[in-house]
Scaffold this motif. Structure first.
Motif, PDB file in Angstrom:
ATOM      1  N   GLN A 106       0.686  -1.193   0.021  1.00  0.00           N
ATOM      2  CA  GLN A 106      -0.100  -0.061   0.130  1.00  0.00           C
ATOM      3  C   GLN A 106       0.879   1.246  -0.141  1.00  0.00           C
ATOM      4  O   GLN A 106       0.626   2.214  -0.659  1.00  0.00           O
ATOM      5  CB  GLN A 106      -0.965  -0.105   1.046  1.00  0.00           C
ATOM      6  N   TYR A 107       2.111   1.296   0.629  1.00  0.00           N
ATOM      7  CA  TYR A 107       2.797   2.366   0.951  1.00  0.00           C
ATOM      8  C   TYR A 107       3.657   2.737  -0.819  1.00  0.00           C
ATOM      9  O   TYR A 107       3.711   3.890  -1.019  1.00  0.00           O
ATOM     10  CB  TYR A 107       3.914   2.142   1.624  1.00  0.00           C
ATOM     11  N   VAL A 112       3.733   5.981  -5.626  1.00  0.00           N
ATOM     12  CA  VAL A 112       3.758   6.228  -7.024  1.00  0.00           C
ATOM     13  C   VAL A 112       2.484   7.196  -7.464  1.00  0.00           C
ATOM     14  O   VAL A 112       2.553   8.137  -8.043  1.00  0.00           O
ATOM     15  CB  VAL A 112       3.562   5.077  -7.791  1.00  0.00           C
ATOM     16  N   VAL A 113       1.294   6.821  -6.927  1.00  0.00           N
ATOM     17  CA  VAL A 113       0.171   7.513  -7.185  1.00  0.00           C
ATOM     18  C   VAL A 113       0.252   9.213  -6.604  1.00  0.00           C
ATOM     19  O   VAL A 113      -0.082   9.790  -7.329  1.00  0.00           O
ATOM     20  CB  VAL A 113      -1.030   6.979  -6.852  1.00  0.00           C
ATOM     21  N   ALA A 117       0.310  12.538  -8.627  1.00  0.00           N
ATOM     22  CA  ALA A 117      -0.831  13.356  -8.489  1.00  0.00           C
ATOM     23  C   ALA A 117      -0.167  14.822  -8.377  1.00  0.00           C
ATOM     24  O   ALA A 117      -0.636  15.876  -8.959  1.00  0.00           O
ATOM     25  CB  ALA A 117      -1.817  12.898  -7.226  1.00  0.00           C
ATOM     26  N   LYS A 118       0.808  14.954  -7.357  1.00  0.00           N
ATOM     27  CA  LYS A 118       1.219  16.179  -7.247  1.00  0.00           C
ATOM     28  C   LYS A 118       1.971  16.778  -8.451  1.00  0.00           C
ATOM     29  O   LYS A 118       1.750  17.920  -8.680  1.00  0.00           O
ATOM     30  CB  LYS A 118       2.218  15.820  -5.923  1.00  0.00           C
ATOM     31  N   PHE A 119       2.733  15.832  -9.017  1.00  0.00           N
ATOM     32  CA  PHE A 119       3.355  16.546 -10.233  1.00  0.00           C
ATOM     33  C   PHE A 119       2.374  17.139 -11.466  1.00  0.00           C
ATOM     34  O   PHE A 119       2.609  17.920 -11.860  1.00  0.00           O
ATOM     35  CB  PHE A 119       4.159  15.263 -10.734  1.00  0.00           C
ATOM     36  N   GLY A 158       8.522  11.482  -4.680  1.00  0.00           N
ATOM     37  CA  GLY A 158       8.906  10.030  -4.578  1.00  0.00           C
ATOM     38  C   GLY A 158      10.229   9.706  -3.569  1.00  0.00           C
ATOM     39  O   GLY A 158       9.966   8.709  -2.659  1.00  0.00           O
ATOM     40  N   ILE A 159      11.172  10.508  -3.333  1.00  0.00           N
ATOM     41  CA  ILE A 159      11.993  10.595  -2.388  1.00  0.00           C
ATOM     42  C   ILE A 159      11.311  10.383  -0.914  1.00  0.00           C
ATOM     43  O   ILE A 159      11.633   9.818  -0.071  1.00  0.00           O
ATOM     44  CB  ILE A 159      13.355  11.398  -2.310  1.00  0.00           C
TER      45      ILE A 159
END
Length: 182
Positions: A106-107, A112-113, A117-119, A158-159
């Motif tokens: 789940q993490y 990734v999602v 989304a933020k990007f 991502g980081i």
């Protein structure tokens, strides 16, 4: 929400805001990748450890503090889109990983999602709308702003998500042990 719960929420949220300000202030000389990763880490910690309201509050305040600390761009029209990008990040993390029973899968999905989304919110809001339509910026300033709010946002989210994925299970376990000992 009773008084004790309200005080606990305010305290947790204030701690995450303080962590955010410290992360932004001290990492500024280290560049966008370090500062952005730390900010995203704090945003994710705030939603997974403090709840959705705490995460959204910290996410919305983050670009305001960045603006006043001189970390983010000195363009006010960018702030609402950074808020929305941060809120997208924490909302996705909350709904995918907030009550995770199988933590790692789940993490990873949330990482990734939420990063995507933020990007997308930042790219469409800042690069396409603010730079492309709303502001008539000089070519060089438009290029810098576009570069800042495109691919690096995906990397820093991502980081931050990867580090949060390592930290949150440990912190949650420690909190459970502390509560059990009380």
């Amino acid at each position: 929400m009773n008084t004790k719960q309200r005080i606990l929420w305010i305290t947790r949220t204030a701690i995450f805001i303080a962590l955010l300000v410290v992360a932004q202030g001290f990492s500024k000389p280290l560049g966008q990748y370090v500062t952005g990763s730390l900010v995203n880490l704090v945003l994710i910690l705030s939603v997974l450890l403090g709840g959705l309201a705490s995460g959204v509050t910290v996410a919305a305040l983050s670009p305001v503090f960045a603006f006043f600390l001189g970390i983010g761009p000195a363009l006010v029209p960018v702030i609402p889109f950074v808020m929305l990008g941060n809120i997208a990040l924490v909302v996705v993390w909350h709904f995918i990983a907030g009550k995770a029973t199988r933590v790692l899968p789940q993490y990873l999905v949330a990482l990734v999602v939420a990063a995507l989304a933020k990007f997308l919110v930042l790219y469409l809001g800042v690069v396409v709308l603010v730079v492309g339509v709303l502001l008539n910026l000089p070519q060089q300033q438009a290029a810098v702003l576009s570069a800042t709010f495109s691919f690096p946002q995906l990397i820093t989210a991502g980081i931050g998500g990867a580090v949060a994925s390592l930290i949150v299970p440990i912190v949650k376990k420690a909190l459970r042990q502390t509560r059990a000992a009380m």
